[in-house]
Enzyme design. Structure first.
Site, mmCIF file in Angstrom:
data_model
loop_
_atom_site.group_PDB
_atom_site.id
_atom_site.type_symbol
_atom_site.label_atom_id
_atom_site.label_comp_id
_atom_site.label_asym_id
_atom_site.label_seq_id
_atom_site.Cartn_x
_atom_site.Cartn_y
_atom_site.Cartn_z
ATOM 1 N N GLY A 21 -8.575 29.457 4.697
ATOM 2 C CA GLY A 21 -7.376 30.167 4.206
ATOM 3 C C GLY A 21 -7.635 31.639 3.991
ATOM 4 O O GLY A 21 -7.165 32.230 3.020
ATOM 5 N N ALA A 22 -8.358 32.257 4.938
ATOM 6 C CA ALA A 22 -8.909 33.599 4.658
ATOM 7 C C ALA A 22 -8.305 34.719 5.494
ATOM 8 O O ALA A 22 -8.875 35.796 5.565
ATOM 9 C CB ALA A 22 -10.427 33.565 4.847
ATOM 10 N N SER A 23 -7.143 34.483 6.108
ATOM 11 C CA SER A 23 -6.567 35.591 6.881
ATOM 12 C C SER A 23 -5.947 36.647 5.967
ATOM 13 O O SER A 23 -5.667 37.754 6.398
ATOM 14 C CB SER A 23 -5.549 35.072 7.895
ATOM 15 O OG SER A 23 -4.404 34.633 7.226
ATOM 16 N N ARG A 24 -5.753 36.315 4.688
ATOM 17 C CA ARG A 24 -5.166 37.278 3.747
ATOM 18 C C ARG A 24 -5.660 36.966 2.329
ATOM 19 O O ARG A 24 -6.416 36.009 2.122
ATOM 20 C CB ARG A 24 -3.634 37.194 3.801
ATOM 21 C CG ARG A 24 -3.105 35.899 3.233
ATOM 22 C CD ARG A 24 -1.590 35.784 3.304
ATOM 23 N NE ARG A 24 -1.147 34.686 2.470
ATOM 24 C CZ ARG A 24 0.068 34.144 2.501
ATOM 25 N NH1 ARG A 24 0.966 34.596 3.347
ATOM 26 N NH2 ARG A 24 0.396 33.162 1.689
ATOM 27 N N ASP A 69 -6.249 23.798 9.798
ATOM 28 C CA ASP A 69 -5.499 23.246 8.667
ATOM 29 C C ASP A 69 -6.491 22.341 7.922
ATOM 30 O O ASP A 69 -6.992 21.361 8.494
ATOM 31 C CB ASP A 69 -4.301 22.447 9.206
ATOM 32 C CG ASP A 69 -3.460 21.829 8.096
ATOM 33 O OD1 ASP A 69 -3.988 21.581 6.995
ATOM 34 O OD2 ASP A 69 -2.270 21.574 8.349
ATOM 35 N N VAL A 70 -6.761 22.666 6.649
ATOM 36 C CA VAL A 70 -7.811 21.932 5.924
ATOM 37 C C VAL A 70 -7.431 20.485 5.599
ATOM 38 O O VAL A 70 -8.259 19.730 5.098
ATOM 39 C CB VAL A 70 -8.243 22.659 4.626
ATOM 40 C CG1 VAL A 70 -8.860 24.006 4.915
ATOM 41 C CG2 VAL A 70 -7.077 22.774 3.632
ATOM 42 N N ASN A 96 -11.386 28.140 0.075
ATOM 43 C CA ASN A 96 -10.415 29.025 -0.577
ATOM 44 C C ASN A 96 -8.958 28.615 -0.329
ATOM 45 O O ASN A 96 -8.080 28.939 -1.132
ATOM 46 C CB ASN A 96 -10.655 30.455 -0.060
ATOM 47 C CG ASN A 96 -9.542 31.400 -0.429
ATOM 48 O OD1 ASN A 96 -9.450 31.854 -1.569
ATOM 49 N ND2 ASN A 96 -8.653 31.702 0.519
ATOM 50 N N SER A 148 -9.460 27.737 -10.393
ATOM 51 C CA SER A 148 -8.511 28.649 -11.054
ATOM 52 C C SER A 148 -8.666 28.492 -12.567
ATOM 53 O O SER A 148 -9.151 27.447 -13.033
ATOM 54 C CB SER A 148 -7.077 28.266 -10.661
ATOM 55 O OG SER A 148 -6.135 28.954 -11.458
ATOM 56 N N TYR A 161 -0.730 21.598 -9.346
ATOM 57 C CA TYR A 161 -1.680 22.704 -9.150
ATOM 58 C C TYR A 161 -2.797 22.645 -10.201
ATOM 59 O O TYR A 161 -3.980 22.688 -9.860
ATOM 60 C CB TYR A 161 -0.939 24.043 -9.232
ATOM 61 C CG TYR A 161 -1.795 25.247 -8.897
ATOM 62 C CD1 TYR A 161 -2.107 25.561 -7.577
ATOM 63 C CD2 TYR A 161 -2.297 26.069 -9.900
ATOM 64 C CE1 TYR A 161 -2.892 26.661 -7.266
ATOM 65 C CE2 TYR A 161 -3.081 27.180 -9.598
ATOM 66 C CZ TYR A 161 -3.372 27.474 -8.271
ATOM 67 O OH TYR A 161 -4.151 28.571 -7.971
HETATM 68 N N1 LIG Z 1 -3.936 34.921 -6.665
HETATM 69 C C1 LIG Z 1 -4.292 34.404 -7.811
HETATM 70 O O1 LIG Z 1 -3.972 34.938 -8.893
HETATM 71 C C2 LIG Z 1 -5.120 33.141 -7.858
HETATM 72 C C3 LIG Z 1 -5.568 32.709 -9.105
HETATM 73 C C4 LIG Z 1 -6.337 31.570 -9.184
HETATM 74 C C5 LIG Z 1 -6.691 30.880 -8.037
HETATM 75 N N2 LIG Z 1 -6.220 31.325 -6.837
HETATM 76 C C6 LIG Z 1 -6.625 30.550 -5.655
HETATM 77 O O2 LIG Z 1 -7.179 31.419 -4.700
HETATM 78 C C7 LIG Z 1 -6.996 30.881 -3.391
HETATM 79 C C8 LIG Z 1 -6.407 31.955 -2.494
HETATM 80 O O3 LIG Z 1 -5.107 32.271 -2.953
HETATM 81 P P1 LIG Z 1 -4.401 33.688 -2.734
HETATM 82 O O4 LIG Z 1 -3.976 34.160 -4.063
HETATM 83 O O5 LIG Z 1 -5.248 34.544 -1.875
HETATM 84 O O6 LIG Z 1 -3.068 33.211 -1.990
HETATM 85 P P2 LIG Z 1 -2.571 33.373 -0.476
HETATM 86 O O7 LIG Z 1 -1.326 32.580 -0.397
HETATM 87 O O8 LIG Z 1 -2.543 34.815 -0.109
HETATM 88 O O9 LIG Z 1 -3.746 32.695 0.352
HETATM 89 C C9 LIG Z 1 -3.829 31.318 0.563
HETATM 90 C C10 LIG Z 1 -4.235 31.097 1.985
HETATM 91 O O10 LIG Z 1 -4.392 29.687 2.217
HETATM 92 C C11 LIG Z 1 -3.824 29.411 3.488
HETATM 93 N N3 LIG Z 1 -3.452 27.992 3.599
HETATM 94 C C12 LIG Z 1 -2.396 27.361 3.050
HETATM 95 N N4 LIG Z 1 -2.370 26.080 3.438
HETATM 96 C C13 LIG Z 1 -3.433 25.899 4.259
HETATM 97 C C14 LIG Z 1 -3.947 24.792 4.976
HETATM 98 N N5 LIG Z 1 -3.354 23.586 4.945
HETATM 99 N N6 LIG Z 1 -5.074 24.960 5.700
HETATM 100 C C15 LIG Z 1 -5.671 26.168 5.757
HETATM 101 N N7 LIG Z 1 -5.236 27.262 5.110
HETATM 102 C C16 LIG Z 1 -4.126 27.114 4.363
HETATM 103 C C17 LIG Z 1 -2.624 30.323 3.586
HETATM 104 O O11 LIG Z 1 -2.177 30.465 4.937
HETATM 105 C C18 LIG Z 1 -3.182 31.608 2.983
HETATM 106 O O12 LIG Z 1 -3.799 32.434 3.960
HETATM 107 C C19 LIG Z 1 -6.122 29.642 -3.563
HETATM 108 O O13 LIG Z 1 -6.929 28.485 -3.590
HETATM 109 C C20 LIG Z 1 -5.486 29.867 -4.923
HETATM 110 O O14 LIG Z 1 -5.104 28.666 -5.541
HETATM 111 C C21 LIG Z 1 -5.434 32.423 -6.717
#
Ligand SMILES: NC(=O)c1ccc[n+]([C@@H]2O[C@H](COP(=O)([O-])OP(=O)(O)OC[C@H]3O[C@@H](n4cnc5c(N)ncnc54)[C@H](O)[C@@H]3O)[C@@H](O)[C@H]2O)c1
Length: 257
Positions: A21-24, A69-70, A96, A148, A161
């Site tokens: 999930g690391a493209s962004r 897709d994980v 991630n 988280s 979640y």
């Molecule tokens: N942003 C925050 O404040 C925060 C806080 C706590 C935890 N997190 C965790 O950090 C991680 C990254 O989140 P983020 O904030 O960068 O959000 P984000 O939505 O930018 O990134 C999540 C990524 O996961 C990918 N994804 C979704 N479903 C998928 C699948 N089935 N297979 C592969 N990839 C998939 C999405 O395409 C996206 O690129 C997540 O696990 C999130 O729960 C984020």
């Protein structure tokens, strides 16, 4: 003269890291951090990975993008196979990929519960299992699971979640216990609030902004780059005696009053 020996422990030159999930967002920020430390990077996502891969290559390391897709075992097996074909071994896995959508418990639909648990928890388990088997053959590796603060504190309207993230922390401890003898360390990171696509709706909300100012001791949320140091520490030999830990990166939120 400064002795820089300690810095060499953070050096990842020649290592290979897979991030899901690391493209962004946080995944991309951690990938850039690991690449700056010298690691070759495999960016996987359900979204397009080309732009992120280019950014990583511009740092002078090798990178590869894969559609994964994980929740799909076939995709995970392909991720492992293609990484081994290109880089010979896998040193670091960052689980991630994750999704979040708020719903009151009384309205949670079975398919939404299954989706959140499936991506966040089962996806983490299946990727760890597939990559862990390969790391075990090499007798070394570091797995980092992105949990988280929602795995520690309960947030309303977030049952699936919260549950998925609490379970990731326990999965991390279990894998650490089971795989220490294989030379694999398994740790979690518990981010607080970071500005990403996942939180952009929340961050616009006035009530949420007040909460950030009053409940988080550092009185602000974070930018994604602020997670890279924690990932680098856990990925590298700097944390060679750390396993089964859940590292909280939250501006003091969970320890504040
Ligand atoms: N942003 C925050 O404040 C925060 C806080 C706590 C935890 N997190 C965790 O950090 C991680 C990254 O989140 P983020 O904030 O960068 O959000 P984000 O939505 O930018 O990134 C999540 C990524 O996961 C990918 N994804 C979704 N479903 C998928 C699948 N089935 N297979 C592969 N990839 C998939 C999405 O395409 C996206 O690129 C997540 O696990 C999130 O729960 C984020």
């Amino acid at each position: 003269m400064k002795n820089k020996k300690i810095l060499s422990k953070f050096d990842l030159t020649g290592k290979t890291a897979i991030l899901t999930g690391a493209s962004r967002g946080l995944g991309k920020a951690m990938a850039l951090g690991l690449a700056q430390a010298g690691a070759n990077i495999v960016i996987t996502d359900v979204l397009d990975t080309k732009k992120t891969v280019k950014e990583i290559e511009s740092l002078g390391v090798k990178a590869m993008g894969l559609k994964v897709d994980v929740t799909r075992k076939g995709d995970i097996d392909k991720m492992v196979k293609k990484t081994l074909q290109k880089f010979k071994k896998i040193d670091i896995l960052v689980n991630n990929a994750g999704v979040y959508f708020p719903t009151p418990v009384k309205d949670v639909k079975e398919k939404d519960w299954d989706k959140i648990i499936g991506i966040n928890l089962k996806g983490t388990m299946m990727c760890a299992q597939a990559v862990g088997k390969e790391m075990c053959k090499e007798k070394s590796g570091s797995i980092i699971n992105i949990a988280s603060v929602a795995g520690i504190m309960a947030f309303a309207q977030s049952a699936a979640y919260n549950t998925s993230k609490a379970a990731i922390i326990m999965l991390t401890k279990t894998l650490a216990t089971e795989w220490a003898s294989c030379g694999i360390r398994v740790n979690a990171i518990c981010p607080g609030i970071f500005a990403t696509d996942m939180t952009k709706g929340l961050l616009k909300d006035k009530g949420f902004q007040t909460m950030v100012k009053t409940k988080i001791p550092m009185a602000r949320y974070a930018v994604p780059e602020e997670l890279a140091g924690a990932a680098l520490y856990l990925a590298s030999d700097a944390s060679s005696y750390t396993t089964g830990h859940a590292l909280v990166v939250d501006g003091g939120w969970t320890v504040g009053l």
